[in-house]
Design a protein around this motif. Structure first.
Motif, PDB file in Angstrom:
ATOM      1  N   GLY A 293     -17.984 -36.458  86.240  1.00 40.69           N
ATOM      2  CA  GLY A 293     -19.190 -36.068  86.966  1.00 40.69           C
ATOM      3  C   GLY A 293     -18.918 -35.722  88.422  1.00 40.69           C
ATOM      4  N   GLN A 294     -17.886 -36.328  88.995  1.00 40.90           N
ATOM      5  CA  GLN A 294     -17.597 -36.062  90.403  1.00 40.90           C
ATOM      6  C   GLN A 294     -17.213 -34.601  90.622  1.00 40.90           C
ATOM      7  N   SER A 295     -16.286 -34.085  89.765  1.00 35.44           N
ATOM      8  CA  SER A 295     -15.886 -32.692  89.985  1.00 35.44           C
ATOM      9  C   SER A 295     -17.011 -31.758  89.571  1.00 35.44           C
ATOM     10  N   GLU A 296     -17.794 -32.153  88.553  1.00 37.74           N
ATOM     11  CA  GLU A 296     -18.919 -31.300  88.154  1.00 37.74           C
ATOM     12  C   GLU A 296     -19.983 -31.249  89.240  1.00 37.74           C
ATOM     13  N   ALA A 297     -20.246 -32.401  89.853  1.00 38.54           N
ATOM     14  CA  ALA A 297     -21.234 -32.442  90.934  1.00 38.54           C
ATOM     15  C   ALA A 297     -20.765 -31.599  92.109  1.00 38.54           C
ATOM     16  N   ALA A 298     -19.457 -31.678  92.405  1.00 36.88           N
ATOM     17  CA  ALA A 298     -18.927 -30.878  93.516  1.00 36.88           C
ATOM     18  C   ALA A 298     -19.087 -29.404  93.208  1.00 36.88           C
ATOM     19  N   MET A 299     -18.846 -29.021  91.941  1.00 36.01           N
ATOM     20  CA  MET A 299     -19.007 -27.625  91.562  1.00 36.01           C
ATOM     21  C   MET A 299     -20.478 -27.207  91.667  1.00 36.01           C
ATOM     22  N   ALA A 300     -21.362 -28.125  91.221  1.00 36.27           N
ATOM     23  CA  ALA A 300     -22.789 -27.810  91.259  1.00 36.27           C
ATOM     24  C   ALA A 300     -23.273 -27.606  92.677  1.00 36.27           C
ATOM     25  N   LEU A 301     -22.619 -28.283  93.639  1.00 34.99           N
ATOM     26  CA  LEU A 301     -23.000 -28.109  95.039  1.00 34.99           C
ATOM     27  C   LEU A 301     -22.490 -26.785  95.599  1.00 34.99           C
ATOM     28  N   GLY A 302     -21.658 -26.097  94.810  1.00 34.47           N
ATOM     29  CA  GLY A 302     -21.160 -24.803  95.257  1.00 34.47           C
ATOM     30  C   GLY A 302     -19.894 -24.894  96.073  1.00 34.47           C
ATOM     31  N   LEU A 303     -19.198 -26.050  96.009  1.00 34.24           N
ATOM     32  CA  LEU A 303     -17.939 -26.163  96.735  1.00 34.24           C
ATOM     33  C   LEU A 303     -16.858 -25.420  95.963  1.00 34.24           C
ATOM     34  N   SER A 304     -15.901 -24.860  96.706  1.00 30.67           N
ATOM     35  CA  SER A 304     -14.779 -24.205  96.041  1.00 30.67           C
ATOM     36  C   SER A 304     -13.854 -25.282  95.497  1.00 30.67           C
ATOM     37  N   ARG A 305     -12.863 -24.856  94.658  1.00 24.17           N
ATOM     38  CA  ARG A 305     -11.938 -25.837  94.081  1.00 24.17           C
ATOM     39  C   ARG A 305     -11.203 -26.603  95.164  1.00 24.17           C
ATOM     40  N   ALA A 306     -10.744 -25.852  96.199  1.00 20.61           N
ATOM     41  CA  ALA A 306      -9.997 -26.504  97.279  1.00 20.61           C
ATOM     42  C   ALA A 306     -10.892 -27.484  98.031  1.00 20.61           C
ATOM     43  N   GLN A 307     -12.159 -27.035  98.286  1.00 21.33           N
ATOM     44  CA  GLN A 307     -13.089 -27.910  99.016  1.00 21.33           C
ATOM     45  C   GLN A 307     -13.411 -29.162  98.222  1.00 21.33           C
ATOM     46  N   SER A 308     -13.657 -28.974  96.907  1.00 24.03           N
ATOM     47  CA  SER A 308     -14.034 -30.153  96.128  1.00 24.03           C
ATOM     48  C   SER A 308     -12.860 -31.119  96.043  1.00 24.03           C
ATOM     49  N   MET A 309     -11.635 -30.562  96.002  1.00 22.92           N
ATOM     50  CA  MET A 309     -10.460 -31.423  95.989  1.00 22.92           C
ATOM     51  C   MET A 309     -10.363 -32.212  97.295  1.00 22.92           C
ATOM     52  N   ARG A 310     -10.528 -31.497  98.423  1.00 28.93           N
ATOM     53  CA  ARG A 310     -10.291 -32.104  99.738  1.00 28.93           C
ATOM     54  C   ARG A 310     -11.427 -33.039 100.156  1.00 28.93           C
ATOM     55  N   LEU A 311     -12.666 -32.653  99.816  1.00 30.41           N
ATOM     56  CA  LEU A 311     -13.808 -33.414 100.333  1.00 30.41           C
ATOM     57  C   LEU A 311     -14.352 -34.429  99.344  1.00 30.41           C
ATOM     58  N   VAL A 312     -14.182 -34.168  98.037  1.00 28.50           N
ATOM     59  CA  VAL A 312     -14.815 -35.063  97.060  1.00 28.50           C
ATOM     60  C   VAL A 312     -13.787 -35.853  96.248  1.00 28.50           C
ATOM     61  N   LEU A 313     -12.817 -35.132  95.646  1.00 27.03           N
ATOM     62  CA  LEU A 313     -11.951 -35.815  94.680  1.00 27.03           C
ATOM     63  C   LEU A 313     -10.871 -36.670  95.341  1.00 27.03           C
ATOM     64  N   LEU A 314     -10.075 -36.057  96.259  1.00 21.88           N
ATOM     65  CA  LEU A 314      -8.944 -36.809  96.831  1.00 21.88           C
ATOM     66  C   LEU A 314      -9.381 -38.079  97.558  1.00 21.88           C
ATOM     67  N   PRO A 315     -10.460 -38.018  98.402  1.00 15.77           N
ATOM     68  CA  PRO A 315     -10.834 -39.263  99.094  1.00 15.77           C
ATOM     69  C   PRO A 315     -11.149 -40.400  98.131  1.00 15.77           C
ATOM     70  N   GLN A 316     -11.734 -40.067  96.969  1.00 18.21           N
ATOM     71  CA  GLN A 316     -12.042 -41.132  96.011  1.00 18.21           C
ATOM     72  C   GLN A 316     -10.809 -41.558  95.235  1.00 18.21           C
ATOM     73  N   ALA A 317      -9.956 -40.542  94.908  1.00 21.38           N
ATOM     74  CA  ALA A 317      -8.745 -40.865  94.145  1.00 21.38           C
ATOM     75  C   ALA A 317      -7.831 -41.768  94.972  1.00 21.38           C
ATOM     76  N   MET A 318      -7.937 -41.660  96.306  1.00 11.76           N
ATOM     77  CA  MET A 318      -7.105 -42.461  97.200  1.00 11.76           C
ATOM     78  C   MET A 318      -7.110 -43.940  96.831  1.00 11.76           C
ATOM     79  N   ARG A 319      -8.278 -44.426  96.400  1.00  7.17           N
ATOM     80  CA  ARG A 319      -8.386 -45.864  96.102  1.00  7.17           C
ATOM     81  C   ARG A 319      -7.477 -46.266  94.960  1.00  7.17           C
TER      82      ARG A 319
END
Lengths: 395, 425
Positions: A293-319
């Motif tokens: 749902g995280q990557s889908e939500a990022a896509m739904a917000l209209g973020l590009s792949r790079a943006q969703s990686m940098r702003l949504v996925l990586l910060p959470q994956a960090m944990r």
């Protein structure tokens, strides 16, 4: 212990050999006694052997003249320097390799880990084979291979490959010009520090402003400008001294300039390539562990792949990523000791020469252990602090 | 246009660009402009790399040559491998006796492969490993002398363990058997120490004796990794149990040891084993260099195994410990009958990964001058007749390492899925 939770007055009376508390202490005393006995046995043997072989003990040798050359040194060193300085040079070299290795393999490993998740089939397959090929072969073999390739594939200094007329690539390493020492360099270093601190301040300010008003700020560009700009301004204010030390072929080798040695290159390249394969797997599993749902939500917000990686996925994956990453960083530091096999003068290599010259094995090995334990604990402490900072904050 | 009722409309196949090979290409390689560019660039790079590698490794390669000179100016010099492969695999083991290490390697691989089969995970495995290990070392050494004292000690240890482990579950006759075995061992040892029994030893000498300094190549790597881990395993279990113990002194000792070993590189332990161990021993006593390296590997592996097993112990729910206590089992019974069987099952896949790590890390023993597989490959380069072809030898060695490590890592992945079948929804 379960027994202690009972009220001590109502505790049933049992014979001492059936009382778990008494038995526990007897068992512990026996074990500790055996370990102590073993230690006593080893120490007396060692003292006897040392006396028989007439080997001195204590750390007096550290202030004596070392008498051996060290090929790569970050601080002034000559064979006339003391053993203590030789070991310090080795320590600094270990730290240099470890820090550079950690930074570079994190970058490369993250890129490859993300590449494995790419929708491009070819890219993800190439990244997968990179990981499999490099992590299934011993690091030492890679070090030997890279070292032999560099020292045999490149020509000797006389036939050095010249790039732009001032860089010389040969089997002695890469020679390149450096600015001659100038007092302004110290002030530039201060300027760099000021620039870094200012970049952090700007980042915090920009974040707070965006949270308050929603106005974005080009933080990255501003930070780069500050970090590069401040030292540049200092240099210009100091009259822009631009005397350089150029490498020149004299006799059988180059003089002047500075050099990146083949041993260092092979060690760093080997460490980075080997460790990045492991880091790629950690990054990949960290991202895969996230809810889809995280990557889908990022896509739904209209973020590009790079943006969703940098702003949504990586910060959470960090944990998920940080704890195993810590052990990889510790591995890089420990694996940098393989330098001894290809002749790069790191801590273990310097101490090994010292052991051979002084015969004082115990003191020297204690130095190695103390140094590595300090570095390991330092890295663990830093990563634990970072882990706490990025941990999920729940109510 | 005539109206056709919905049910009678002809079903069209999906567009050719969305299905089949073309559709796959479009989805996976050319889904967007960026993707298409990446694909094309990567294809070119890959093509260039593969063709230049094949040109070097196959097309222009020299497969047989009398010496290195004949290889100059061509591609890969596989003739070097052809000439040196026996040295790379078996090191300095006497040339005409090299069928012995070959057989030993085959036996070890067979043991590892049979252990991989889940149907074999029972007492049969113990017999296989006992026989296999005996044969391996008999082949490597050529002659084995087993002193009477050792046989008696083994009898005492096996009998004692049998008594401890089977005390609650076995029939009285079986317990009596274990007791007899332990008693024979104990009485024998006393008699041997007091000098009643002479220093007999059982001599097995089918082949000529080959000392460990002549061992080399793949058998050394396999022996160090396998037996390093086999011996480190019980000791790692003890360390892990000690770390989880609520006796403060024991816990402190174990934590200190584990963290000390994990904090320093293996090289420093190997250097320590090679220069400090001789100082630790009584004057006049010396240990074989190979054994010293094995001791260092065992110490190192024990600390890492302990941490993995601790993970398994922590994954058990507290109820298991409490239920065992409620049954009235003592600590030893609780641990061996209830806790360890469950905890070890969980940690089998990470243990295999550790084994892969140690298989690679044994290459470090070359620092203290032991001829493992990588060191033998290194020494093959020294021959002046064949100087100047390091890539061929290292790529060959890398390929052998890769075959071992890759198959083991695939097995570990398969096992992870297989063992989790019961708990997966």
């Amino acid at each position: 212990m379960a027994v202690e939770t009972l009220d001590s007055t109502t505790r049933p009376k049992v014979a001492p050999w059936n009382d778990p508390v008494v038995r526990g202490w007897v068992f512990q005393i026996v074990i500790v006694g055996l370990v102590g006995l073993l230690a006593w046995f080893l120490v007396t043997n060692t003292l006897e052997n040392l006396a028989r072989q007439k080997i001195a003990s204590g750390y007096d040798y550290l202030s004596r003249e070392a008498g051996f050359e060290i090929g790569d040194s970050m601080i002034p060193y000559s064979p006339a320097s003391t053993y203590a300085r030789a070991i310090l040079v080795g320590m600094l070299n270990t730290l240099k390799v470890a820090v550079l290795g950690i930074v570079l393999s994190t970058i490369l490993g993250t890129l490859i880990g993300i590449g494995r998740l790419s929708p491009n089939w070819l890219l993800s397959k190439i990244c997968e084979w990179y990981v499999e090929a490099f992590r299934n072969v011993p690091l030492l073999l890679w070090l030997f291979l890279f070292y032999k390739l560099i020292s045999e594939a490149f020509p000797g200094p006389r036939q050095a490959i010249s790039l732009l007329g001032s860089l010389f690539l040969s089997n002695r390493g890469l020679y390149f010009p450096v600015p001659l020492a100038d007092p302004i360099h110290h002030w530039m270093a201060v300027g760099l520090l000021v620039g870094v601190v200012a970049a952090f301040v700007v980042k915090r300010w920009a974040k707070r402003r965006q949270e308050a008003t929603g106005l974005p700020f080009p933080t990255i560009r501003a930070a780069i400008a500050l970090v590069i700009g401040v030292p540049l301004v200092v240099w210009l204010l100091g009259g822009a001294p631009h005397h350089m030390s150029w490498p020149e072929l004299k006799g059988f080798n180059f003089q002047g300039g500075t050099v990146i040695q083949p041993e260092f290159t092979a060690l760093l390249v080997g460490l980075v390539i080997y460790t990045s394969a492991f880091i790629a797997e950690i990054v990949r599993s960290g991202i895969l562990a996230l809810n889809k749902g995280q990557s889908e939500a990022a896509m739904a917000l209209g973020l590009s792949r790079a943006q969703s990686m940098r702003l949504v996925l990586l910060p959470q994956a960090m944990r998920v990523i940080v704890p195993p990453m810590t052990s990889q960083y510790l591995n890089i530091t420990k694996n940098s000791s393989l330098a001894i096999a290809i002749g790069y003068p790191d801590l273990v290599a310097a101490v090994n020469v010292t052991i051979n010259q002084t015969g004082q094995a115990i003191e020297n090995i204690l130095i190695i252990m103390a140094a590595f334990l300090t570095v390991s604990l330092g890295i663990s402490a830093f990563m634990n602090w970072y882990n706490k900072r990025i941990a999920l904050r729940e109510r | 246009m005539t109206d056709v009722p919905a049910g009678e409309r002809q079903q069209l196949p999906p567009p050719a660009t969305d299905s089949g090979a073309l559709g796959w290409l479009r989805r996976n390689l050319f889904s967007s402009w960026g993707n298409a560019i990446t694909t094309v660039v990567l294809l070119f790079l890959l093509l260039w790399l593969v063709t230049s590698f094949l040109n070097w490794a196959v097309v222009n390669a020299v497969w047989t040559a009398p010496n290195g000179q004949a290889c100059r100016g061509h591609g890969a010099c596989w003739a070097l491998i052809h000439e040196k492969y026996r040295f790379i695999f078996f090191g300095t083991f006497p040339y005409e006796q090299q069928w012995r290490p070959l057989l030993a390697v085959i036996i070890m691989i067979v043991m590892l492969v049979t252990s991989a089969d889940r149907r074999m995970w029972n007492q049969r495995l113990l017999w296989i490993w006992g026989t296999g290990s005996f044969l391996t070392f008999l082949l490597m050494f050529g002659q084995i002398h087993i002193p009477l004292g050792l046989i008696l000690f083994v009898a005492l240890a096996v009998g004692g363990l049998g008594m401890l482990l089977r005390s609650t579950v076995a029939k009285p006759t079986e317990i009596a058997g274990w007791r007899t075995l332990a008693a024979i061992g104990a009485i024998g040892i006393v008699l041997r120490l007091t000098g009643v029994l002479p220093p007999w030893s059982l001599a097995l000498a089918p082949f000529s004796y080959v000392e460990t300094s002549l061992w080399g190549g793949l058998p050394v790597t396999l022996i160090l990794a396998t037996y390093g881990l086999v011996f480190a395993f019980p000791y790692g279990i003890l360390l892990a149990l000690g770390r989880r113990s609520n006796l403060p002194l024991i816990k402190g000792l174990c934590v200190g040891f584990i963290e000390l070993i994990r904090g320093v590189p293996l090289i420093s332990l190997l250097i320590m084993a090679s220069v400090m161990l001789p100082l630790f021993l009584p004057t006049g006593m010396s240990i074989d260099k190979f054994l010293r390296a094995l001791v260092a590997v065992i110490f190192f592996a024990g600390a890492y195994i302990a941490e993995i097993i601790r993970g398994g112990l922590q994954s058990l729910p507290k109820g298991q410990f409490e239920a065992a206590d409620a049954m009235g089992l003592n600590y030893f019974q609780k641990t061996t009958l209830i806790i360890l069987p469950q905890a070890l099952r969980v940690v089998i896949p990470p243990l295999i990964n550790t084994f892969i790590g140690f298989f690679k890390d044994t290459s470090l023993v070359l620092i203290i001058g032991i001829f493992d597989f990588l060191n033998a490959a290194n020494q093959a380069l020294v021959d002046p007749n064949w100087a100047g072809f390091p890539s061929e030898v290292y790529l060959f060695a890398a390929f052998v390492y890769f075959c071992f490590c890759f198959s083991m890592s695939r097995y570990s992945k398969y096992l992870e899925v297989e063992l989790n079948k019961g708990t997966r929804r």
